[in-house]
Design a protein around this motif. Sequence first.
Motif, PDB file in Angstrom:
ATOM      1  N   ASN A  75     -65.474  22.882  -9.642  1.00  0.00           N
ATOM      2  CA  ASN A  75     -64.227  23.647  -9.468  1.00  0.00           C
ATOM      3  C   ASN A  75     -64.116  24.325  -8.101  1.00  0.00           C
ATOM      4  OD1 ASN A  75     -63.398  23.071 -12.186  1.00  0.00           O
ATOM      5  ND2 ASN A  75     -64.857  24.621 -12.858  1.00  0.00           N
ATOM      6  N   TYR A  76     -64.686  23.727  -7.080  1.00  0.00           N
ATOM      7  CA  TYR A  76     -64.670  24.331  -5.745  1.00  0.00           C
ATOM      8  C   TYR A  76     -63.332  24.049  -5.057  1.00  0.00           C
ATOM      9  CZ  TYR A  76     -66.629  26.222  -1.450  1.00  0.00           C
ATOM     10  OH  TYR A  76     -66.881  27.001  -0.346  1.00  0.00           O
ATOM     11  N   PRO A  77     -62.636  25.085  -4.591  1.00  0.00           N
ATOM     12  CA  PRO A  77     -61.297  24.901  -4.033  1.00  0.00           C
ATOM     13  C   PRO A  77     -61.257  24.247  -2.644  1.00  0.00           C
ATOM     14  CG  PRO A  77     -61.931  27.198  -3.903  1.00  0.00           C
ATOM     15  CD  PRO A  77     -63.004  26.488  -4.686  1.00  0.00           C
ATOM     16  N   GLN A  78     -62.381  24.194  -1.954  1.00  0.00           N
ATOM     17  CA  GLN A  78     -62.433  23.546  -0.636  1.00  0.00           C
ATOM     18  C   GLN A  78     -63.461  22.413  -0.673  1.00  0.00           C
ATOM     19  OE1 GLN A  78     -60.357  23.823   1.747  1.00  0.00           O
ATOM     20  NE2 GLN A  78     -59.319  25.724   1.223  1.00  0.00           N
ATOM     21  N   GLU A  79     -63.275  21.521  -1.619  1.00  0.00           N
ATOM     22  CA  GLU A  79     -64.227  20.444  -1.863  1.00  0.00           C
ATOM     23  C   GLU A  79     -64.429  19.537  -0.643  1.00  0.00           C
ATOM     24  OE1 GLU A  79     -64.755  16.667  -4.890  1.00  0.00           O
ATOM     25  OE2 GLU A  79     -63.487  18.332  -5.502  1.00  0.00           O
ATOM     26  N   ASP A  80     -63.366  19.232   0.096  1.00  0.00           N
ATOM     27  CA  ASP A  80     -63.510  18.338   1.246  1.00  0.00           C
ATOM     28  C   ASP A  80     -64.354  18.965   2.353  1.00  0.00           C
ATOM     29  OD1 ASP A  80     -62.050  16.488  -0.147  1.00  0.00           O
ATOM     30  OD2 ASP A  80     -60.320  16.489   1.199  1.00  0.00           O
ATOM     31  N   LEU A  81     -64.217  20.268   2.562  1.00  0.00           N
ATOM     32  CA  LEU A  81     -65.062  20.936   3.560  1.00  0.00           C
ATOM     33  C   LEU A  81     -66.526  20.931   3.124  1.00  0.00           C
ATOM     34  CD1 LEU A  81     -62.915  24.013   4.678  1.00  0.00           C
ATOM     35  CD2 LEU A  81     -63.557  22.024   6.063  1.00  0.00           C
ATOM     36  N   LEU A  82     -66.756  21.182   1.843  1.00  0.00           N
ATOM     37  CA  LEU A  82     -68.127  21.163   1.332  1.00  0.00           C
ATOM     38  C   LEU A  82     -68.706  19.750   1.399  1.00  0.00           C
ATOM     39  CD1 LEU A  82     -70.326  22.993   0.224  1.00  0.00           C
ATOM     40  CD2 LEU A  82     -69.419  22.589  -2.068  1.00  0.00           C
ATOM     41  N   ALA A  83     -67.866  18.741   1.159  1.00  0.00           N
ATOM     42  CA  ALA A  83     -68.309  17.352   1.258  1.00  0.00           C
ATOM     43  C   ALA A  83     -68.692  17.001   2.698  1.00  0.00           C
ATOM     44  CB  ALA A  83     -67.229  16.411   0.750  1.00  0.00           C
ATOM     45  N   LEU A  84     -67.971  17.561   3.667  1.00  0.00           N
ATOM     46  CA  LEU A  84     -68.336  17.366   5.073  1.00  0.00           C
ATOM     47  C   LEU A  84     -69.755  17.873   5.320  1.00  0.00           C
ATOM     48  CD1 LEU A  84     -67.774  16.967   8.175  1.00  0.00           C
ATOM     49  CD2 LEU A  84     -66.909  19.320   8.144  1.00  0.00           C
ATOM     50  N   VAL A  85     -70.048  19.044   4.792  1.00  0.00           N
ATOM     51  CA  VAL A  85     -71.382  19.623   4.963  1.00  0.00           C
ATOM     52  C   VAL A  85     -72.424  18.737   4.275  1.00  0.00           C
ATOM     53  CG1 VAL A  85     -72.839  21.621   4.462  1.00  0.00           C
ATOM     54  CG2 VAL A  85     -70.467  21.969   5.180  1.00  0.00           C
ATOM     55  N   GLU A  86     -72.161  18.357   3.042  1.00  0.00           N
ATOM     56  CA  GLU A  86     -73.106  17.510   2.308  1.00  0.00           C
ATOM     57  C   GLU A  86     -73.361  16.211   3.061  1.00  0.00           C
ATOM     58  OE1 GLU A  86     -73.766  15.699  -2.131  1.00  0.00           O
ATOM     59  OE2 GLU A  86     -71.718  15.688  -1.344  1.00  0.00           O
ATOM     60  N   ASP A  87     -72.299  15.526   3.462  1.00  0.00           N
ATOM     61  CA  ASP A  87     -72.448  14.245   4.158  1.00  0.00           C
ATOM     62  C   ASP A  87     -73.213  14.396   5.464  1.00  0.00           C
ATOM     63  OD1 ASP A  87     -71.006  13.124   2.088  1.00  0.00           O
ATOM     64  OD2 ASP A  87     -69.135  12.922   3.252  1.00  0.00           O
ATOM     65  N   SER A  88     -73.074  15.521   6.106  1.00  0.00           N
ATOM     66  CA  SER A  88     -73.749  15.759   7.379  1.00  0.00           C
ATOM     67  C   SER A  88     -75.235  16.057   7.208  1.00  0.00           C
ATOM     68  CB  SER A  88     -73.086  16.927   8.111  1.00  0.00           C
ATOM     69  OG  SER A  88     -71.742  16.637   8.381  1.00  0.00           O
ATOM     70  N   LEU A  89     -75.616  16.563   6.039  1.00  0.00           N
ATOM     71  CA  LEU A  89     -77.005  16.983   5.836  1.00  0.00           C
ATOM     72  C   LEU A  89     -77.841  15.987   5.042  1.00  0.00           C
ATOM     73  CD1 LEU A  89     -76.535  20.784   5.080  1.00  0.00           C
ATOM     74  CD2 LEU A  89     -77.013  19.654   7.263  1.00  0.00           C
ATOM     75  N   ILE A  90     -77.207  15.040   4.393  1.00  0.00           N
ATOM     76  CA  ILE A  90     -77.949  14.061   3.603  1.00  0.00           C
ATOM     77  C   ILE A  90     -78.549  13.033   4.544  1.00  0.00           C
ATOM     78  CG2 ILE A  90     -77.790  12.274   1.832  1.00  0.00           C
ATOM     79  CD1 ILE A  90     -77.450  15.168   0.808  1.00  0.00           C
ATOM     80  N   ASP A  91     -79.841  12.874   4.476  1.00  0.00           N
ATOM     81  CA  ASP A  91     -80.544  11.928   5.333  1.00  0.00           C
ATOM     82  C   ASP A  91     -80.214  10.505   4.912  1.00  0.00           C
ATOM     83  OD1 ASP A  91     -81.761  14.036   6.612  1.00  0.00           O
ATOM     84  OD2 ASP A  91     -83.541  13.986   5.362  1.00  0.00           O
ATOM     85  N   ASP A  92     -79.823   9.690   5.884  1.00  0.00           N
ATOM     86  CA  ASP A  92     -79.561   8.279   5.655  1.00  0.00           C
ATOM     87  C   ASP A  92     -80.376   7.499   6.675  1.00  0.00           C
ATOM     88  OD1 ASP A  92     -78.648   5.758   5.204  1.00  0.00           O
ATOM     89  OD2 ASP A  92     -76.530   6.192   5.577  1.00  0.00           O
ATOM     90  N   GLU A  93     -81.515   7.011   6.246  1.00  0.00           N
ATOM     91  CA  GLU A  93     -82.452   6.379   7.178  1.00  0.00           C
ATOM     92  C   GLU A  93     -81.905   5.106   7.807  1.00  0.00           C
ATOM     93  OE1 GLU A  93     -86.506   6.151   5.853  1.00  0.00           O
ATOM     94  OE2 GLU A  93     -86.241   7.906   4.577  1.00  0.00           O
ATOM     95  N   GLU A  94     -80.857   4.522   7.237  1.00  0.00           N
ATOM     96  CA  GLU A  94     -80.291   3.305   7.807  1.00  0.00           C
ATOM     97  C   GLU A  94     -79.295   3.621   8.917  1.00  0.00           C
ATOM     98  OE1 GLU A  94     -78.814   0.827   4.679  1.00  0.00           O
ATOM     99  OE2 GLU A  94     -80.669   0.987   3.546  1.00  0.00           O
ATOM    100  N   ASP A  95     -78.919   4.868   9.048  1.00  0.00           N
ATOM    101  CA  ASP A  95     -77.973   5.291  10.069  1.00  0.00           C
ATOM    102  C   ASP A  95     -78.693   5.350  11.414  1.00  0.00           C
ATOM    103  OD1 ASP A  95     -76.026   6.446  11.618  1.00  0.00           O
ATOM    104  OD2 ASP A  95     -75.741   8.204  10.344  1.00  0.00           O
ATOM    105  N   ASP A  96     -78.062   4.787  12.451  1.00  0.00           N
ATOM    106  CA  ASP A  96     -78.665   4.800  13.787  1.00  0.00           C
ATOM    107  C   ASP A  96     -78.854   6.213  14.323  1.00  0.00           C
ATOM    108  OD1 ASP A  96     -78.766   2.072  13.810  1.00  0.00           O
ATOM    109  OD2 ASP A  96     -76.901   1.818  14.932  1.00  0.00           O
TER     110      ASP A  96
END
Length: 162
Positions: free
Chosen positions: A112-133
């Motif tokens: 129920n987070y009212p700024q879900e897209d901003l929080l998703a930006l943070v999540e996507d930025s911090l999740i390690d993706d070893e296949e990413d250059d």
Amino acid sequence: MNFVSEQVIEEAMAAFELSEKTEKTVKKTFQENQQMLYTYLFSESFSFLKEGEKEIFLYLALLIYKAFTEVNPELEPIVEMTIGQYEETNWENWNEASGKNFTEKLDTFFLNYPQEDLLALVEDSLIDDEEDDDYFNFTKEGKEIMIIGLKTLIDSLHGIEN
């Protein structure tokens, strides 16, 4: 407060690049517009971040602020007590989250987070993706400090009820 959409976030990202000028831009932006957020972002709380983590943290803070003020231009100055209350609540929720890993613990914040897209930006930025250059190896502590700090920033901007 108005919802900050993914499109607004992408437009803010197009306007800024992560560079050696990021810290100066953050300092100038927040000192001029949100003194208490400036004090928070440059507080002792974030001194444990590695140099690369600190740069990414400040860059994300700038993106969040720019995207948020794009759809909410009449933002009032945020008071220190508000920021502290959000941060304390976020740490409590993080420490009580029952997830086995970072992503599962983070799921608690999305309910129920009212700024879900901003929080998703943070999540996507911090999740390690070893296949990413551009893979960046965040420390466990750094990711936790960054998620709490950036969510506190979003909460403070939005004025979310605890």
